[in-house]
Design a protein around this motif. Structure first.
Motif, PDB file in Angstrom:
ATOM      1  N   LYS A  43       0.837  -1.200   0.000  1.00  0.00           N
ATOM      2  CA  LYS A  43       0.000   0.000   0.000  1.00  0.00           C
ATOM      3  C   LYS A  43       0.868   1.244   0.000  1.00  0.00           C
ATOM      4  CE  LYS A  43      -3.733   2.211   2.515  1.00  0.00           C
ATOM      5  NZ  LYS A  43      -4.553   2.166   3.705  1.00  0.00           N
ATOM      6  N   VAL A  44       1.935   1.233   0.764  1.00  0.00           N
ATOM      7  CA  VAL A  44       2.844   2.372   0.813  1.00  0.00           C
ATOM      8  C   VAL A  44       3.505   2.573  -0.539  1.00  0.00           C
ATOM      9  CG1 VAL A  44       5.032   3.172   1.791  1.00  0.00           C
ATOM     10  CG2 VAL A  44       3.253   2.251   3.285  1.00  0.00           C
ATOM     11  N   ARG A  45       3.902   1.479  -1.165  1.00  0.00           N
ATOM     12  CA  ARG A  45       4.570   1.571  -2.469  1.00  0.00           C
ATOM     13  C   ARG A  45       3.624   1.988  -3.574  1.00  0.00           C
ATOM     14  NH1 ARG A  45       7.600  -3.955  -1.469  1.00  0.00           N
ATOM     15  NH2 ARG A  45       9.300  -3.192  -0.180  1.00  0.00           N
ATOM     16  N   SER A  46       2.391   1.592  -3.479  1.00  0.00           N
ATOM     17  CA  SER A  46       1.430   1.886  -4.530  1.00  0.00           C
ATOM     18  C   SER A  46       0.262   2.658  -3.935  1.00  0.00           C
ATOM     19  CB  SER A  46       0.937   0.584  -5.162  1.00  0.00           C
ATOM     20  OG  SER A  46      -0.133   0.851  -6.035  1.00  0.00           O
ATOM     21  N   ARG A  47       0.302   3.953  -4.033  1.00  0.00           N
ATOM     22  CA  ARG A  47      -0.757   4.786  -3.470  1.00  0.00           C
ATOM     23  C   ARG A  47      -2.044   4.686  -4.273  1.00  0.00           C
ATOM     24  NH1 ARG A  47       0.107   6.148   1.703  1.00  0.00           N
ATOM     25  NH2 ARG A  47       2.287   6.653   1.968  1.00  0.00           N
ATOM     26  N   ALA A  48      -2.023   3.976  -5.369  1.00  0.00           N
ATOM     27  CA  ALA A  48      -3.228   3.810  -6.186  1.00  0.00           C
ATOM     28  C   ALA A  48      -4.274   2.970  -5.458  1.00  0.00           C
ATOM     29  CB  ALA A  48      -2.874   3.159  -7.516  1.00  0.00           C
ATOM     30  N   ARG A  49      -3.867   2.143  -4.522  1.00  0.00           N
ATOM     31  CA  ARG A  49      -4.794   1.294  -3.775  1.00  0.00           C
ATOM     32  C   ARG A  49      -5.302   1.998  -2.518  1.00  0.00           C
ATOM     33  NH1 ARG A  49      -3.248  -4.538  -5.039  1.00  0.00           N
ATOM     34  NH2 ARG A  49      -1.265  -4.293  -6.078  1.00  0.00           N
ATOM     35  N   ARG A  50      -5.364   3.282  -2.554  1.00  0.00           N
ATOM     36  CA  ARG A  50      -5.654   4.060  -1.362  1.00  0.00           C
ATOM     37  C   ARG A  50      -6.942   3.643  -0.667  1.00  0.00           C
ATOM     38  NH1 ARG A  50      -3.466   8.981   0.403  1.00  0.00           N
ATOM     39  NH2 ARG A  50      -2.180   8.844  -1.440  1.00  0.00           N
ATOM     40  N   ARG A  51      -8.040   3.530  -1.371  1.00  0.00           N
ATOM     41  CA  ARG A  51      -9.313   3.265  -0.710  1.00  0.00           C
ATOM     42  C   ARG A  51      -9.737   1.804  -0.823  1.00  0.00           C
ATOM     43  NH1 ARG A  51     -13.779   7.712  -0.791  1.00  0.00           N
ATOM     44  NH2 ARG A  51     -12.952   8.675   1.069  1.00  0.00           N
ATOM     45  N   SER A  52      -9.713   1.267  -1.988  1.00  0.00           N
ATOM     46  CA  SER A  52     -10.208  -0.094  -2.156  1.00  0.00           C
ATOM     47  C   SER A  52      -9.045  -1.051  -2.332  1.00  0.00           C
ATOM     48  CB  SER A  52     -11.130  -0.171  -3.374  1.00  0.00           C
ATOM     49  OG  SER A  52     -10.389   0.109  -4.529  1.00  0.00           O
ATOM     50  N   GLY A  53      -9.297  -2.265  -1.991  1.00  0.00           N
ATOM     51  CA  GLY A  53      -8.328  -3.297  -2.291  1.00  0.00           C
ATOM     52  C   GLY A  53      -7.405  -3.692  -1.164  1.00  0.00           C
ATOM     53  N   HIS A  54      -7.286  -2.886  -0.119  1.00  0.00           N
ATOM     54  CA  HIS A  54      -6.328  -3.240   0.935  1.00  0.00           C
ATOM     55  C   HIS A  54      -6.729  -4.538   1.631  1.00  0.00           C
ATOM     56  CE1 HIS A  54      -3.367  -2.902   4.071  1.00  0.00           C
ATOM     57  NE2 HIS A  54      -4.319  -2.990   4.986  1.00  0.00           N
ATOM     58  N   ARG A  55      -7.993  -4.641   2.018  1.00  0.00           N
ATOM     59  CA  ARG A  55      -8.440  -5.866   2.692  1.00  0.00           C
ATOM     60  C   ARG A  55      -8.373  -7.061   1.759  1.00  0.00           C
ATOM     61  NH1 ARG A  55     -12.138  -5.052   7.519  1.00  0.00           N
ATOM     62  NH2 ARG A  55     -11.974  -2.832   7.886  1.00  0.00           N
ATOM     63  N   LEU A  56      -8.798  -6.870   0.530  1.00  0.00           N
ATOM     64  CA  LEU A  56      -8.763  -7.955  -0.444  1.00  0.00           C
ATOM     65  C   LEU A  56      -7.318  -8.389  -0.689  1.00  0.00           C
ATOM     66  CD1 LEU A  56     -10.309  -9.757  -2.406  1.00  0.00           C
ATOM     67  CD2 LEU A  56     -10.062  -7.966  -4.116  1.00  0.00           C
ATOM     68  N   TYR A  57      -6.428  -7.433  -0.835  1.00  0.00           N
ATOM     69  CA  TYR A  57      -5.023  -7.748  -1.065  1.00  0.00           C
ATOM     70  C   TYR A  57      -4.439  -8.468   0.153  1.00  0.00           C
ATOM     71  CZ  TYR A  57      -0.189  -7.183  -2.503  1.00  0.00           C
ATOM     72  OH  TYR A  57       1.111  -7.420  -2.865  1.00  0.00           O
ATOM     73  N   HIS A  58      -4.812  -8.019   1.352  1.00  0.00           N
ATOM     74  CA  HIS A  58      -4.345  -8.667   2.578  1.00  0.00           C
ATOM     75  C   HIS A  58      -4.786 -10.128   2.602  1.00  0.00           C
ATOM     76  CE1 HIS A  58      -4.578  -9.831   6.829  1.00  0.00           C
ATOM     77  NE2 HIS A  58      -3.492  -9.089   6.961  1.00  0.00           N
ATOM     78  N   GLN A  59      -6.046 -10.391   2.231  1.00  0.00           N
ATOM     79  CA  GLN A  59      -6.544 -11.768   2.223  1.00  0.00           C
ATOM     80  C   GLN A  59      -5.825 -12.605   1.175  1.00  0.00           C
ATOM     81  OE1 GLN A  59      -8.626 -13.161   4.473  1.00  0.00           O
ATOM     82  NE2 GLN A  59      -7.987 -15.039   3.469  1.00  0.00           N
ATOM     83  N   GLU A  60      -5.540 -12.014   0.011  1.00  0.00           N
ATOM     84  CA  GLU A  60      -4.798 -12.731  -1.027  1.00  0.00           C
ATOM     85  C   GLU A  60      -3.402 -13.105  -0.526  1.00  0.00           C
ATOM     86  OE1 GLU A  60      -4.810 -10.210  -4.437  1.00  0.00           O
ATOM     87  OE2 GLU A  60      -6.934 -10.552  -4.846  1.00  0.00           O
ATOM     88  N   LEU A  61      -2.760 -12.167   0.166  1.00  0.00           N
ATOM     89  CA  LEU A  61      -1.436 -12.459   0.716  1.00  0.00           C
ATOM     90  C   LEU A  61      -1.514 -13.567   1.770  1.00  0.00           C
ATOM     91  CD1 LEU A  61       0.051  -8.883   1.105  1.00  0.00           C
ATOM     92  CD2 LEU A  61       0.921 -10.696  -0.369  1.00  0.00           C
ATOM     93  N   ALA A  62      -2.506 -13.487   2.633  1.00  0.00           N
ATOM     94  CA  ALA A  62      -2.669 -14.517   3.658  1.00  0.00           C
ATOM     95  C   ALA A  62      -2.904 -15.886   3.015  1.00  0.00           C
ATOM     96  CB  ALA A  62      -3.819 -14.160   4.596  1.00  0.00           C
ATOM     97  N   ASP A  63      -3.726 -15.925   1.981  1.00  0.00           N
ATOM     98  CA  ASP A  63      -3.976 -17.187   1.281  1.00  0.00           C
ATOM     99  C   ASP A  63      -2.699 -17.727   0.638  1.00  0.00           C
ATOM    100  OD1 ASP A  63      -6.628 -17.035   2.016  1.00  0.00           O
ATOM    101  OD2 ASP A  63      -7.309 -16.283   0.062  1.00  0.00           O
ATOM    102  N   ARG A  64      -1.921 -16.832   0.037  1.00  0.00           N
ATOM    103  CA  ARG A  64      -0.670 -17.254  -0.602  1.00  0.00           C
ATOM    104  C   ARG A  64       0.313 -17.794   0.428  1.00  0.00           C
ATOM    105  NH1 ARG A  64       4.168 -14.913  -1.335  1.00  0.00           N
ATOM    106  NH2 ARG A  64       3.404 -12.891  -0.630  1.00  0.00           N
ATOM    107  N   LEU A  65       0.437 -17.095   1.550  1.00  0.00           N
ATOM    108  CA  LEU A  65       1.360 -17.544   2.596  1.00  0.00           C
ATOM    109  C   LEU A  65       0.889 -18.858   3.224  1.00  0.00           C
ATOM    110  CD1 LEU A  65       2.061 -14.102   4.254  1.00  0.00           C
ATOM    111  CD2 LEU A  65       3.657 -15.461   2.902  1.00  0.00           C
ATOM    112  N   THR A  66      -0.422 -19.012   3.374  1.00  0.00           N
ATOM    113  CA  THR A  66      -0.962 -20.266   3.884  1.00  0.00           C
ATOM    114  C   THR A  66      -0.645 -21.401   2.921  1.00  0.00           C
ATOM    115  OG1 THR A  66      -2.727 -19.102   5.036  1.00  0.00           O
ATOM    116  CG2 THR A  66      -3.083 -21.436   4.602  1.00  0.00           C
ATOM    117  N   PHE A  67      -0.793 -21.127   1.626  1.00  0.00           N
ATOM    118  CA  PHE A  67      -0.484 -22.145   0.623  1.00  0.00           C
ATOM    119  C   PHE A  67       0.998 -22.519   0.662  1.00  0.00           C
ATOM    120  CE2 PHE A  67       0.825 -23.359  -3.685  1.00  0.00           C
ATOM    121  CZ  PHE A  67       0.033 -24.480  -3.846  1.00  0.00           C
TER     122      PHE A  67
END
Length: 103
Positions: A43-67
């Motif tokens: 999020k810090v690197r890409s300010r384009a995700r300012r409002r939407s996508g942070h939670r979704l991206y967090h869940q994607e990362l969690a899923d990837r790390l779980t995998f």
């Protein structure tokens, strides 16, 4: 009534299950924390995700790390299932009628 010989193995099995559950909980917290840190950095690197996508991206990362750690997670969950079966067997054998204890 729980016999002395059966209570020690049952107590040992319960302690082992608790330790395995703690390990699994610790691993899950590590995955969630790492996903959170990575999401914040992205999020810090890409300010384009300012409002939407942070939670979704967090869940994607969690899923990837779980995998990535699925083998360790699967082994712990399998160990918990086996320990639950052992504990159930001990409890069933404690409930079974036996010889009266000589006192």
């Amino acid at each position: 009534m729980i016999g002395v010989l059966l209570s020690k193995p049952l107590a040992k099995a319960i302690r082992a299950r608790r330790e395995t559950q703690r390990h699994l909980d610790c691993l899950t917290r590590q995955i969630a924390a790492r996903a959170g840190r990575q999401a914040i950095m992205a999020k810090v690197r890409s300010r384009a995700r300012r409002r939407s996508g942070h939670r979704l991206y967090h869940q994607e990362l969690a899923d990837r790390l779980t995998f990535e750690r699925w083998r360790e997670l699967d082994a712990l969950m399998w160990r918990l299932r086996v320990q639950e079966q052992i504990i159930d067997e001990y409890k069933r054998s404690d409930d079974a009628p036996g010889l009266p204890i000589a006192g």
